[in-house]
Design a protein around this motif. Structure first.
Motif, PDB file in Angstrom:
ATOM      1  N   LEU A  58       0.796  -1.231   0.000  1.00 31.24           N
ATOM      2  CA  LEU A  58       0.000   0.000   0.000  1.00 31.24           C
ATOM      3  C   LEU A  58       0.830   1.284   0.000  1.00 31.24           C
ATOM      4  O   LEU A  58       0.476   2.225  -0.715  1.00 31.24           O
ATOM      5  CB  LEU A  58      -0.973  -0.018   1.179  1.00 31.24           C
ATOM      6  N   PRO A  59       1.933   1.386   0.752  1.00 27.49           N
ATOM      7  CA  PRO A  59       2.699   2.640   0.718  1.00 27.49           C
ATOM      8  C   PRO A  59       3.220   3.012  -0.671  1.00 27.49           C
ATOM      9  O   PRO A  59       3.379   4.196  -0.967  1.00 27.49           O
ATOM     10  CB  PRO A  59       3.863   2.390   1.682  1.00 27.49           C
ATOM     11  N   TYR A  60       3.482   2.035  -1.523  1.00 30.18           N
ATOM     12  CA  TYR A  60       3.905   2.356  -2.891  1.00 30.18           C
ATOM     13  C   TYR A  60       2.850   3.223  -3.573  1.00 30.18           C
ATOM     14  O   TYR A  60       3.174   4.241  -4.189  1.00 30.18           O
ATOM     15  CB  TYR A  60       4.137   1.076  -3.701  1.00 30.18           C
ATOM     16  N   PHE A  61       1.593   2.831  -3.455  1.00 30.85           N
ATOM     17  CA  PHE A  61       0.526   3.586  -4.095  1.00 30.85           C
ATOM     18  C   PHE A  61       0.278   4.923  -3.401  1.00 30.85           C
ATOM     19  O   PHE A  61      -0.056   5.913  -4.051  1.00 30.85           O
ATOM     20  CB  PHE A  61      -0.755   2.754  -4.141  1.00 30.85           C
ATOM     21  N   LEU A  62       0.456   4.962  -2.079  1.00 31.82           N
ATOM     22  CA  LEU A  62       0.315   6.222  -1.367  1.00 31.82           C
ATOM     23  C   LEU A  62       1.356   7.233  -1.836  1.00 31.82           C
ATOM     24  O   LEU A  62       1.042   8.392  -2.107  1.00 31.82           O
ATOM     25  CB  LEU A  62       0.445   6.006   0.140  1.00 31.82           C
ATOM     26  N   VAL A  63       2.602   6.780  -1.945  1.00 31.41           N
ATOM     27  CA  VAL A  63       3.666   7.677  -2.398  1.00 31.41           C
ATOM     28  C   VAL A  63       3.454   8.068  -3.853  1.00 31.41           C
ATOM     29  O   VAL A  63       3.670   9.209  -4.242  1.00 31.41           O
ATOM     30  CB  VAL A  63       5.051   7.019  -2.193  1.00 31.41           C
ATOM     31  N   ARG A  64       2.997   7.142  -4.640  1.00 35.40           N
ATOM     32  CA  ARG A  64       2.801   7.397  -6.075  1.00 35.40           C
ATOM     33  C   ARG A  64       1.703   8.424  -6.336  1.00 35.40           C
ATOM     34  O   ARG A  64       1.833   9.264  -7.211  1.00 35.40           O
ATOM     35  CB  ARG A  64       2.474   6.070  -6.766  1.00 35.40           C
ATOM     36  N   PHE A  65       0.603   8.361  -5.579  1.00 33.79           N
ATOM     37  CA  PHE A  65      -0.557   9.188  -5.899  1.00 33.79           C
ATOM     38  C   PHE A  65      -0.813  10.352  -4.948  1.00 33.79           C
ATOM     39  O   PHE A  65      -1.458  11.324  -5.338  1.00 33.79           O
ATOM     40  CB  PHE A  65      -1.814   8.317  -5.972  1.00 33.79           C
TER      41      PHE A  65
END
Length: 106
Positions: free
Chosen positions: A74-81
């Protein structure tokens, strides 16, 4: 007295507050999900009914192991968006550097 001091709000404060809120909400989701899985699988279970996976009680394996692995994605998507790359250096009044620093995602 109000005209004595002038304070111009930096545009980066809004983004920083949004990022802090997203990080806090992520922590809340992690805490709740881990607790629900652990309590759901292990609360009031007699010792002889506890299942073991890789030497761990099943409630611990799923709450601390599987939930952790899933929530590491989940943090990958948080950082990405939600997160933006911006300079932390002092800027000139009127300059808009949010998302425009080197390597920024806009």
């Amino acid at each position: 007295m109000s005209g004595k001091f002038t304070f111009e709000v930096d545009r980066r404060y809004r983004q920083a507050n949004k990022e802090a809120l997203v990080a806090f909400l992520y922590w809340v989701v992690y805490l709740v999900l881990t607790s629900v899985v652990a309590l759901g699988l292990g609360l009031n279970k007699p010792a002889e009914d506890i299942d073991f996976i890789l030497g761990f009680p099943a409630w611990f394996f799923y709450s601390a192991g599987v939930v952790l692995v899933i929530l590491c994605i989940l943090p990958y998507f948080l950082v990405r968006f939600f997160y933006r790359d911006y300079s932390l250096d002092a800027e000139e009044p009127g300059a808009d550097n949010v998302g425009e620093s080197q390597g920024g995602r806009g």
